[in-house]
Design a protein around this motif. Structure first.
Motif, mmCIF file in Angstrom:
data_model
loop_
_atom_site.group_PDB
_atom_site.id
_atom_site.type_symbol
_atom_site.label_atom_id
_atom_site.label_comp_id
_atom_site.label_asym_id
_atom_site.label_seq_id
_atom_site.Cartn_x
_atom_site.Cartn_y
_atom_site.Cartn_z
ATOM 1 N N GLU A 55 0.840 -1.196 0.000
ATOM 2 C CA GLU A 55 0.000 0.000 0.000
ATOM 3 C C GLU A 55 0.872 1.243 0.000
ATOM 4 O O GLU A 55 2.025 1.210 0.441
ATOM 5 N N PRO A 56 0.336 2.356 -0.465
ATOM 6 C CA PRO A 56 1.127 3.588 -0.540
ATOM 7 C C PRO A 56 1.329 4.213 0.841
ATOM 8 O O PRO A 56 0.580 3.931 1.784
ATOM 9 N N GLU A 57 2.320 5.070 0.939
ATOM 10 C CA GLU A 57 2.517 5.854 2.153
ATOM 11 C C GLU A 57 1.716 7.137 1.963
ATOM 12 O O GLU A 57 1.819 7.791 0.919
ATOM 13 N N ILE A 58 0.918 7.475 2.957
ATOM 14 C CA ILE A 58 -0.007 8.601 2.825
ATOM 15 C C ILE A 58 0.222 9.589 3.958
ATOM 16 O O ILE A 58 0.352 9.200 5.119
ATOM 17 N N TRP A 59 0.275 10.875 3.594
ATOM 18 C CA TRP A 59 0.373 11.926 4.592
ATOM 19 C C TRP A 59 -0.740 12.917 4.359
ATOM 20 O O TRP A 59 -1.029 13.238 3.217
ATOM 21 N N PRO A 60 -1.441 13.397 5.341
ATOM 22 C CA PRO A 60 -1.256 13.247 6.774
ATOM 23 C C PRO A 60 -1.818 11.933 7.291
ATOM 24 O O PRO A 60 -1.309 11.366 8.239
ATOM 25 N N SER A 61 -2.892 11.456 6.696
ATOM 26 C CA SER A 61 -3.469 10.155 7.029
ATOM 27 C C SER A 61 -4.324 9.743 5.838
ATOM 28 O O SER A 61 -4.595 10.543 4.942
ATOM 29 N N LYS A 62 -4.764 8.509 5.840
ATOM 30 C CA LYS A 62 -5.618 8.052 4.741
ATOM 31 C C LYS A 62 -6.902 8.870 4.697
ATOM 32 O O LYS A 62 -7.339 9.302 3.631
ATOM 33 N N GLU A 63 -7.476 9.117 5.865
ATOM 34 C CA GLU A 63 -8.717 9.882 5.939
ATOM 35 C C GLU A 63 -8.497 11.325 5.472
ATOM 36 O O GLU A 63 -9.333 11.899 4.780
ATOM 37 N N GLY A 64 -7.372 11.916 5.864
ATOM 38 C CA GLY A 64 -7.060 13.286 5.450
ATOM 39 C C GLY A 64 -6.874 13.396 3.947
ATOM 40 O O GLY A 64 -7.351 14.348 3.317
ATOM 41 N N ALA A 65 -6.187 12.416 3.362
ATOM 42 C CA ALA A 65 -5.976 12.422 1.909
ATOM 43 C C ALA A 65 -7.300 12.230 1.175
ATOM 44 O O ALA A 65 -7.564 12.915 0.182
ATOM 45 N N VAL A 66 -8.129 11.336 1.672
ATOM 46 C CA VAL A 66 -9.432 11.106 1.042
ATOM 47 C C VAL A 66 -10.264 12.389 1.107
ATOM 48 O O VAL A 66 -10.916 12.763 0.125
ATOM 49 N N ALA A 67 -10.209 13.092 2.225
ATOM 50 C CA ALA A 67 -10.970 14.343 2.368
ATOM 51 C C ALA A 67 -10.502 15.389 1.352
ATOM 52 O O ALA A 67 -11.325 16.060 0.725
ATOM 53 N N VAL A 68 -9.184 15.524 1.171
ATOM 54 C CA VAL A 68 -8.649 16.499 0.216
ATOM 55 C C VAL A 68 -9.066 16.130 -1.206
ATOM 56 O O VAL A 68 -9.522 16.986 -1.981
ATOM 57 N N ILE A 69 -8.936 14.852 -1.558
ATOM 58 C CA ILE A 69 -9.285 14.408 -2.913
ATOM 59 C C ILE A 69 -10.780 14.543 -3.167
ATOM 60 O O ILE A 69 -11.196 15.007 -4.232
ATOM 61 N N GLU A 70 -11.597 14.180 -2.200
ATOM 62 C CA GLU A 70 -13.052 14.303 -2.364
ATOM 63 C C GLU A 70 -13.464 15.762 -2.497
ATOM 64 O O GLU A 70 -14.345 16.088 -3.288
ATOM 65 N N ARG A 71 -12.818 16.632 -1.744
ATOM 66 C CA ARG A 71 -13.137 18.061 -1.866
ATOM 67 C C ARG A 71 -12.803 18.548 -3.272
ATOM 68 O O ARG A 71 -13.558 19.302 -3.886
ATOM 69 N N PHE A 72 -11.675 18.112 -3.798
ATOM 70 C CA PHE A 72 -11.283 18.493 -5.150
ATOM 71 C C PHE A 72 -12.263 17.930 -6.179
ATOM 72 O O PHE A 72 -12.686 18.629 -7.095
ATOM 73 N N ARG A 73 -12.638 16.674 -6.014
ATOM 74 C CA ARG A 73 -13.576 16.048 -6.957
ATOM 75 C C ARG A 73 -14.951 16.695 -6.922
ATOM 76 O O ARG A 73 -15.679 16.649 -7.914
ATOM 77 N N SER A 74 -15.323 17.281 -5.795
ATOM 78 C CA SER A 74 -16.650 17.887 -5.683
ATOM 79 C C SER A 74 -16.741 19.212 -6.453
ATOM 80 O O SER A 74 -17.841 19.714 -6.675
ATOM 81 N N LEU A 75 -15.602 19.767 -6.843
ATOM 82 C CA LEU A 75 -15.611 21.003 -7.623
ATOM 83 C C LEU A 75 -16.089 20.718 -9.045
ATOM 84 O O LEU A 75 -15.953 19.608 -9.548
ATOM 85 N N SER A 76 -16.619 21.745 -9.679
ATOM 86 C CA SER A 76 -17.003 21.588 -11.077
ATOM 87 C C SER A 76 -15.741 21.362 -11.911
ATOM 88 O O SER A 76 -14.633 21.685 -11.479
ATOM 89 N N GLU A 77 -15.928 20.853 -13.118
ATOM 90 C CA GLU A 77 -14.786 20.586 -13.979
ATOM 91 C C GLU A 77 -14.010 21.865 -14.287
ATOM 92 O O GLU A 77 -12.779 21.865 -14.354
ATOM 93 N N MET A 78 -14.726 22.972 -14.422
ATOM 94 C CA MET A 78 -14.070 24.247 -14.694
ATOM 95 C C MET A 78 -13.229 24.693 -13.493
ATOM 96 O O MET A 78 -12.097 25.149 -13.652
ATOM 97 N N GLU A 79 -13.775 24.544 -12.289
ATOM 98 C CA GLU A 79 -13.031 24.911 -11.089
ATOM 99 C C GLU A 79 -11.821 24.000 -10.901
ATOM 100 O O GLU A 79 -10.762 24.446 -10.480
ATOM 101 N N GLN A 80 -11.978 22.711 -11.203
ATOM 102 C CA GLN A 80 -10.845 21.784 -11.114
ATOM 103 C C GLN A 80 -9.736 22.226 -12.051
ATOM 104 O O GLN A 80 -8.564 22.236 -11.684
ATOM 105 N N ALA A 81 -10.099 22.605 -13.267
ATOM 106 C CA ALA A 81 -9.112 23.028 -14.260
ATOM 107 C C ALA A 81 -8.366 24.271 -13.791
ATOM 108 O O ALA A 81 -7.167 24.409 -14.029
ATOM 109 N N LYS A 82 -9.062 25.177 -13.113
ATOM 110 C CA LYS A 82 -8.419 26.387 -12.600
ATOM 111 C C LYS A 82 -7.374 26.051 -11.536
ATOM 112 O O LYS A 82 -6.375 26.732 -11.405
#
Length: 92
Positions: A55-82
């Motif tokens: 498994e990969p090494e994750i910082w700060p934690s698996k839950e923290g990384a999932v939260a950051v990625i989910e927040r990014f994914r929740s943005l519209s495609e245009m906002e993600q591109a920005k």
């Protein structure tokens, strides 16, 4: 005293390569920590390595990384591109 320029090339010696990996990984995680504190941003690091193939090494934690990625994914495609600069468009 100045540092000498590092030549970026594959390190053939296994023990030297592993030692270099550990030092650079530590430095990378330190930089991610610093940017989160100094710039008040959310960030995570996911590091896949042959030294930890299960498994990969994750910082700060698996839950923290999932939260950051989910927040990014929740943005519209245009906002993600920005918010991306020459990055992979989708996380898989």
């Amino acid at each position: 005293m100045t540092r000498r320029k590092v030549v970026l090339a594959y390190i053939a010696n296994d023990s030297e390569r592993k030692a270099s990996y550990k030092k650079r990984k530590k430095g990378l995680i330190k930089k991610v920590k610093e940017i989160t504190v100094l710039c008040d941003v959310e960030a995570c690091a996911i590091i896949y390595s042959r030294y930890h193939p299960d498994e990969p090494e994750i910082w700060p934690s698996k839950e923290g990384a999932v939260a950051v990625i989910e927040r990014f994914r929740s943005l519209s495609e245009m906002e993600q591109a920005k918010k991306m600069l020459n990055q992979v468009r989708k996380f898989y």
